[in-house]
Design a protein around this motif. Structure first.
Motif, PDB file in Angstrom:
ATOM      1  N   ARG A  85      78.283  37.948  32.039  1.00 27.76           N
ATOM      2  CA  ARG A  85      77.554  36.661  32.061  1.00 27.76           C
ATOM      3  C   ARG A  85      76.994  36.405  33.454  1.00 27.76           C
ATOM      4  O   ARG A  85      75.894  35.891  33.607  1.00 27.76           O
ATOM      5  CB  ARG A  85      78.479  35.516  31.651  1.00 27.76           C
ATOM      6  N   ARG A  86      77.752  36.803  34.462  1.00 27.30           N
ATOM      7  CA  ARG A  86      77.297  36.625  35.838  1.00 27.30           C
ATOM      8  C   ARG A  86      76.119  37.565  36.123  1.00 27.30           C
ATOM      9  O   ARG A  86      75.112  37.154  36.706  1.00 27.30           O
ATOM     10  CB  ARG A  86      78.467  36.937  36.785  1.00 27.30           C
ATOM     11  N   ASP A  87      76.219  38.827  35.673  1.00 23.03           N
ATOM     12  CA  ASP A  87      75.189  39.817  35.979  1.00 23.03           C
ATOM     13  C   ASP A  87      73.962  39.730  35.073  1.00 23.03           C
ATOM     14  O   ASP A  87      72.882  40.206  35.439  1.00 23.03           O
ATOM     15  CB  ASP A  87      75.771  41.236  35.896  1.00 23.03           C
ATOM     16  N   TYR A  88      74.127  39.192  33.861  1.00 23.73           N
ATOM     17  CA  TYR A  88      73.010  39.053  32.919  1.00 23.73           C
ATOM     18  C   TYR A  88      72.955  37.593  32.450  1.00 23.73           C
ATOM     19  O   TYR A  88      73.353  37.278  31.328  1.00 23.73           O
ATOM     20  CB  TYR A  88      73.190  39.985  31.713  1.00 23.73           C
ATOM     21  N   PRO A  89      72.441  36.703  33.301  1.00 23.81           N
ATOM     22  CA  PRO A  89      72.522  35.257  33.022  1.00 23.81           C
ATOM     23  C   PRO A  89      71.821  34.837  31.724  1.00 23.81           C
ATOM     24  O   PRO A  89      72.223  33.845  31.124  1.00 23.81           O
ATOM     25  CB  PRO A  89      71.839  34.611  34.232  1.00 23.81           C
TER      26      PRO A  89
ATOM     27  N   ARG B  50      71.040  57.062  30.737  1.00 28.95           N
ATOM     28  CA  ARG B  50      70.119  56.682  31.824  1.00 28.95           C
ATOM     29  C   ARG B  50      68.724  57.201  31.558  1.00 28.95           C
ATOM     30  O   ARG B  50      67.746  56.469  31.675  1.00 28.95           O
ATOM     31  CB  ARG B  50      70.640  57.217  33.164  1.00 28.95           C
ATOM     32  N   GLU B  51      68.643  58.500  31.172  1.00 29.75           N
ATOM     33  CA  GLU B  51      67.318  59.101  30.965  1.00 29.75           C
ATOM     34  C   GLU B  51      66.591  58.502  29.768  1.00 29.75           C
ATOM     35  O   GLU B  51      65.366  58.473  29.736  1.00 29.75           O
ATOM     36  CB  GLU B  51      67.455  60.605  30.723  1.00 29.75           C
ATOM     37  N   ARG B  52      67.341  58.105  28.757  1.00 33.08           N
ATOM     38  CA  ARG B  52      66.722  57.684  27.491  1.00 33.08           C
ATOM     39  C   ARG B  52      66.837  56.196  27.206  1.00 33.08           C
ATOM     40  O   ARG B  52      66.602  55.759  26.083  1.00 33.08           O
ATOM     41  CB  ARG B  52      67.368  58.456  26.330  1.00 33.08           C
ATOM     42  N   SER B  53      67.207  55.424  28.223  1.00 34.21           N
ATOM     43  CA  SER B  53      67.458  54.000  27.958  1.00 34.21           C
ATOM     44  C   SER B  53      66.240  53.294  27.346  1.00 34.21           C
ATOM     45  O   SER B  53      66.395  52.445  26.469  1.00 34.21           O
ATOM     46  CB  SER B  53      67.932  53.294  29.233  1.00 34.21           C
TER      47      SER B  53
ATOM     48  N   ILE C 160      73.993  49.950  30.878  1.00 36.65           N
ATOM     49  CA  ILE C 160      72.821  50.820  31.040  1.00 36.65           C
ATOM     50  C   ILE C 160      71.767  50.487  29.987  1.00 36.65           C
ATOM     51  O   ILE C 160      70.591  50.331  30.300  1.00 36.65           O
ATOM     52  CB  ILE C 160      73.218  52.313  30.962  1.00 36.65           C
ATOM     53  N   VAL C 161      72.191  50.328  28.728  1.00 38.15           N
ATOM     54  CA  VAL C 161      71.193  50.035  27.691  1.00 38.15           C
ATOM     55  C   VAL C 161      70.720  48.581  27.763  1.00 38.15           C
ATOM     56  O   VAL C 161      69.543  48.302  27.544  1.00 38.15           O
ATOM     57  CB  VAL C 161      71.660  50.429  26.263  1.00 38.15           C
ATOM     58  N   LEU C 162      71.641  47.670  28.091  1.00 38.57           N
ATOM     59  CA  LEU C 162      71.233  46.254  28.190  1.00 38.57           C
ATOM     60  C   LEU C 162      70.197  46.052  29.295  1.00 38.57           C
ATOM     61  O   LEU C 162      69.273  45.242  29.151  1.00 38.57           O
ATOM     62  CB  LEU C 162      72.454  45.360  28.441  1.00 38.57           C
ATOM     63  N   SER C 163      70.332  46.799  30.376  1.00 33.23           N
ATOM     64  CA  SER C 163      69.388  46.658  31.486  1.00 33.23           C
ATOM     65  C   SER C 163      67.986  47.077  31.082  1.00 33.23           C
ATOM     66  O   SER C 163      67.008  46.640  31.673  1.00 33.23           O
ATOM     67  CB  SER C 163      69.846  47.490  32.689  1.00 33.23           C
ATOM     68  N   ALA C 164      67.900  47.957  30.063  1.00 28.45           N
ATOM     69  CA  ALA C 164      66.587  48.440  29.625  1.00 28.45           C
ATOM     70  C   ALA C 164      66.056  47.680  28.416  1.00 28.45           C
ATOM     71  O   ALA C 164      64.944  47.925  27.959  1.00 28.45           O
ATOM     72  CB  ALA C 164      66.678  49.932  29.290  1.00 28.45           C
ATOM     73  N   ALA C 165      66.882  46.785  27.852  1.00 32.51           N
ATOM     74  CA  ALA C 165      66.523  46.139  26.582  1.00 32.51           C
ATOM     75  C   ALA C 165      66.473  44.629  26.725  1.00 32.51           C
ATOM     76  O   ALA C 165      67.478  43.954  26.571  1.00 32.51           O
ATOM     77  CB  ALA C 165      67.532  46.531  25.496  1.00 32.51           C
ATOM     78  N   SER C 166      65.277  44.115  26.964  1.00 30.78           N
ATOM     79  CA  SER C 166      65.141  42.660  27.103  1.00 30.78           C
ATOM     80  C   SER C 166      65.156  41.974  25.735  1.00 30.78           C
ATOM     81  O   SER C 166      65.240  40.748  25.648  1.00 30.78           O
ATOM     82  CB  SER C 166      63.845  42.332  27.837  1.00 30.78           C
ATOM     83  N   THR C 167      65.071  42.777  24.664  1.00 31.44           N
ATOM     84  CA  THR C 167      65.039  42.200  23.311  1.00 31.44           C
ATOM     85  C   THR C 167      66.420  41.796  22.812  1.00 31.44           C
ATOM     86  O   THR C 167      66.533  41.055  21.843  1.00 31.44           O
ATOM     87  CB  THR C 167      64.456  43.230  22.314  1.00 31.44           C
TER      88      THR C 167
END
Ligand code: AVJ
Length: 322
Positions: free
Chosen positions: A125-129, A67-70, A96-103
């Protein structure tokens, strides 16, 4: 995981290697069973419970670091990259990491349990369309093929949980090299590694007061009874877990409380009073010793982060050899 690892539910596919591994392990001296067999349905549930125990700092600390380093971790994922998770389980940490990484455009969870994998993939797939989720059913400790769709993309690996600690250091080295070959030159790898620390803290983490770890360990015998027609009397075996400071590892064993015979699949195995079955090693590293292991397997250690108390680490590696 071994890994939460190679781990997970092997019982869903016909697995004759469970039978042959149990027979060979009980015939060996000292007797041993592989930790990947902990994770049948009941074992996976007990492990989930372990991760919530106050003494089991590993999960709490790792979640804190993630969380701190995402944002810093996300910098290791190039544009339009594929993130491959080894032994994805519930994908809780990947979220946690996917939420911080749009790449990251594609997530490839790899797990032995097809059922869990497909259920989690649907939820992701539902949460990250906008994320392409391509699950792979495989034993992540064996070489496996990546989905053809990720062939041209830069790759990153994710292996949280300190499952790598279940491997002997030389096996961890081969695993890292194999992962590097699969992910390719320039790939990054984010790995969770438990750290060497005061043995009191380590011993408490594997000897929790509520007795969940004991149940988890003994479930291996219950599983042998259920699936292989064994007749282990669970009350005549006890959970043992201790830190072996020479080898920097927690060892778990199941100790026979008395001299006895046990039958499995028509064969008889003799136990002396006090004789143990070695069921798990959980290696602990320093930041330096893990970085050295990584270097020795072709990876370049780039960054390492720990929780505030220095109990658990996340390493970022980049593959530089071939
Ligand atoms: C999932 C392998 C990281 O070694 O701490 C927990 C398994 N064994 N309690 C660990 C485990 C006993 C765990 N790993």
């Amino acid at each position: 995981m071994a890994v939460r690892a190679a781990v997970r539910d092997e019982s869903i596919k016909p697995d004759s290697s469970f039978l042959s591994d149990v027979i060979a392990g009980l015939a060996a001296r000292p007797k041993r069973l592989a930790p990947k067999y902990f994770y049948d349905e009941a074992g996976a549930q007990l492990f989930e419970k372990i991760t919530t125990l106050p003494e089991y700092y590993l999960t709490h600390c790792e979640l804190q670091v993630l969380r701190e380093r995402s944002a810093e971790i996300a910098r290791f994922f190039p544009a339009n990259s594929a993130l491959v998770e080894f032994g994805s389980g519930s994908s809780r940490k990947a979220r946690i990491v996917l939420s911080a990484a749009s790449t990251v455009s594609t997530y490839v969870p790899v797990d032995i349990s097809a059922e869990m994998l497909n259920r989690e993939a649907d939820e992701l797939r539902r949460d990250y369309p906008s994320l392409n989720v391509l699950p792979v059913v495989a034993d992540m400790m064996q070489p496996f093929s990546l989905p053809p769709a990720v062939a041209g993309m830069p790759h990153a690996g994710f292996f949280p949980g300190s499952t790598i600690g279940n491997l002997e250091p030389h096996e961890a080295c081969s695993f890292l090299r194999q992962a590097g070959r699969m992910l390719g030159r320039g790939a990054s790898f984010i790995i969770g590694v438990d750290l060497v620390k005061d043995p009191k803290i380590l011993n408490a983490a594997y000897n929790d007061r509520a007795g969940v770890t004991a149940k988890f360990n003994l479930n291996l015998l219950a599983r042998i009874n259920r699936e292989l027609g064994g007749n282990f009397d669970l009350s005549s075996f006890s959970h043992q877990a201790f830190y072996n400071s020479e080898r920097h590892r927690i060892e778990m064993h199941l100790a026979s409380k008395k001299r006895q015979k046990v039958k499995v699949a028509g064969r008889t195995f003799d136990f002396r009073a006090g004789e143990t079955i070695h069921t798990e090693n959980s290696y602990k590293y320093s930041l330096e010793s893990f970085a050295a292991l990584a270097r020795g397997s072709g990876w370049n250690p780039m960054s390492a982060w720990t929780d505030a108390n220095g109990k658990f680490s996340i390493h970022a590696l980049v593959f530089d050899s071939h």
